[in-house]
Design an enzyme around this catalytic site. Structure first.
Site, PDB file in Angstrom:
ATOM      1  N   LYS A 117      18.573  52.319  28.295  1.00  0.00           N
ATOM      2  CA  LYS A 117      19.201  51.460  29.291  1.00  0.00           C
ATOM      3  C   LYS A 117      18.290  51.412  30.517  1.00  0.00           C
ATOM      4  CE  LYS A 117      23.402  52.769  29.998  1.00  0.00           C
ATOM      5  NZ  LYS A 117      24.568  53.399  30.644  1.00  0.00           N
ATOM      6  N   MET A 132      27.212  63.226  33.352  1.00  0.00           N
ATOM      7  CA  MET A 132      27.635  61.836  33.596  1.00  0.00           C
ATOM      8  C   MET A 132      28.783  61.774  34.602  1.00  0.00           C
ATOM      9  SD  MET A 132      27.485  60.367  29.690  1.00  0.00           S
ATOM     10  CE  MET A 132      28.176  61.810  28.900  1.00  0.00           C
ATOM     11  N   ASP A 138      15.196  56.929  23.892  1.00  0.00           N
ATOM     12  CA  ASP A 138      16.149  56.658  24.967  1.00  0.00           C
ATOM     13  C   ASP A 138      15.462  56.664  26.316  1.00  0.00           C
ATOM     14  OD1 ASP A 138      18.404  56.532  23.467  1.00  0.00           O
ATOM     15  OD2 ASP A 138      18.975  58.622  23.751  1.00  0.00           O
TER      16      ASP A 138
HETATM   17  N1  SAH Z   1      22.173  64.860  25.348  1.00  0.00           N
HETATM   18  C1  SAH Z   1      21.894  65.053  26.760  1.00  0.00           C
HETATM   19  C2  SAH Z   1      23.003  64.511  27.641  1.00  0.00           C
HETATM   20  C3  SAH Z   1      23.188  63.021  27.547  1.00  0.00           C
HETATM   21  S1  SAH Z   1      24.422  62.424  28.628  1.00  0.00           S
HETATM   22  C4  SAH Z   1      21.625  66.545  27.025  1.00  0.00           C
HETATM   23  O1  SAH Z   1      21.856  67.382  26.153  1.00  0.00           O
HETATM   24  O2  SAH Z   1      21.136  66.859  28.109  1.00  0.00           O
HETATM   25  C5  SAH Z   1      23.461  61.972  30.044  1.00  0.00           C
HETATM   26  C6  SAH Z   1      23.737  62.914  31.179  1.00  0.00           C
HETATM   27  O3  SAH Z   1      22.957  64.088  31.048  1.00  0.00           O
HETATM   28  C7  SAH Z   1      23.369  62.388  32.543  1.00  0.00           C
HETATM   29  O4  SAH Z   1      24.353  61.518  33.061  1.00  0.00           O
HETATM   30  C8  SAH Z   1      23.285  63.666  33.335  1.00  0.00           C
HETATM   31  O5  SAH Z   1      24.567  64.157  33.663  1.00  0.00           O
HETATM   32  C9  SAH Z   1      22.674  64.613  32.322  1.00  0.00           C
HETATM   33  N2  SAH Z   1      21.211  64.701  32.472  1.00  0.00           N
HETATM   34  C10 SAH Z   1      20.296  64.469  31.528  1.00  0.00           C
HETATM   35  N3  SAH Z   1      19.049  64.704  31.987  1.00  0.00           N
HETATM   36  C11 SAH Z   1      19.197  65.134  33.266  1.00  0.00           C
HETATM   37  C12 SAH Z   1      18.286  65.554  34.285  1.00  0.00           C
HETATM   38  N4  SAH Z   1      16.966  65.603  34.093  1.00  0.00           N
HETATM   39  N5  SAH Z   1      18.804  65.926  35.482  1.00  0.00           N
HETATM   40  C13 SAH Z   1      20.124  65.898  35.713  1.00  0.00           C
HETATM   41  N6  SAH Z   1      21.028  65.507  34.786  1.00  0.00           N
HETATM   42  C14 SAH Z   1      20.572  65.141  33.586  1.00  0.00           C
END
Ligand code: SAH
Length: 265
Positions: free
Chosen positions: A69, A183, A48
């Site tokens: 994406k 998100m 991803d």
């Molecule tokens: N499975 C992932 C979440 C996927 S949804 C997890 O457990 O972290 C994607 C969302 O994750 C983004 O829109 C944001 O809200 C958050 N996210 C993921 N990586 C991030 C980062 N390095 N900093 C801030 N938000 C993050």
């Protein structure tokens, strides 16, 4: 090779296998040892956008498919990703499906696992360090704290398609101390106004953390009352965290970020 003493599918040599691996939130040091082991033996890595590309260096032997994406590009549809995993595993490959954070926290990992189960493909889930707790941690914000917050909720700020947010604001606001939205950047106004409407105090501390755990991490703090103006230039990926624990940030901040704006009283 790391040893473990639980039963798993690792030695299934007749068919392929898919490891759904959590890549952690960004800092490449937050990959688990089990995730590393899977990358090192992968024939194929399907990754991803949010999974740090640096992690691919652990799999120089592997074929790479990027289903993330990118700006101005359409992501590979979920059905196609599911099909790639099934088709490639049926060829006998050891596949790592590398997903940002934890595969089962708003990561659609559950859908991928269901599709593999349906096709009879062996799979394992390698949990990852979710951004929901680690991004606040890198901003010096514990999601729970004795005497301050004894409950926490993880909420999506984005629903499938154009559906409105399916959130019971009253219950969330009254029943949970710390609210963590993933998100949620484009729904910030809706989140703030909805919480104010059900009576959450305008003084409630709130933080937005963009690209947490990475060198370019950016933290903006404020209150429900003033955050909308100040967080206007925050862009995804970002975590929104709301509750008294946010006020620990100035004291517990340890990770040096490039830019910070604070409006907390
Ligand atoms: N499975 C992932 C979440 C996927 S949804 C997890 O457990 O972290 C994607 C969302 O994750 C983004 O829109 C944001 O809200 C958050 N996210 C993921 N990586 C991030 C980062 N390095 N900093 C801030 N938000 C993050």
């Amino acid at each position: 090779m790391l040893e473990n003493n639980y039963t798993n599918n690792t030695d299934n040599s007749s068919s392929g296998i898919v490891y759904l691996v959590g890549a952690g939130p960004g800092d490449p040091g937050l990959l688990t040892l089990r995730g590393l082991e899977c990358l090192q033996k992968a024939d194929l890595v399907v990754h991803d956008r949010l999974a740090n590309q640096q992690l691919l260096a652990h799999a120089p032997q592997a074929e790479i498919i990027d289903v993330g994406k990118k700006p101005d590009h359409h992501p590979t549809p979920q059905e196609r990703i599911n099909a790639i995993l099934v088709e490639e595993a049926q060829k006998g490959k050891v596949i790592v499906r590398l997903k940002g954070g934890d595969p089962f926290v708003f990561g659609r990992g559950g859908e991928e696992a269901l599709s593999l189960a349906k096709a009879g493909i062996p799979f394992e889930i390698i949990p990852g360090v979710t951004s929901a707790i680690s991004v606040p941690a890198y901003a010096g914000i514990p999601v729970t704290q004795r005497g301050v917050a004894c409950s926490v909720a993880f909420i999506t700020g984005h629903c499938a398609g154009s559906k409105p947010l399916d959130v019971d604001w009253q219950a969330l606001s009254q029943g949970v101390d710390t609210l963590v939205f993933l998100m949620g950047v484009h729904s910030l106004k809706l989140i703030v106004t909805s919480l104010l409407k059900v009576g959450r105090s305008p003084e409630t501390p709130i933080a937005l953390i963009e690209r947490g755990t990475l060198p370019e991490q950016k933290v903006v703090t404020g209150t429900l009352d003033n955050i909308l103006e100040e967080a206007a230039d925050i862009e995804p990926p970002a975590i929104i965290i709301i509750g008294k624990v946010v006020s620990l940030h100035p004291t517990l901040e340890w990770f040096k970020s490039t830019l910070e704006i604070s409006l907390m009283g």
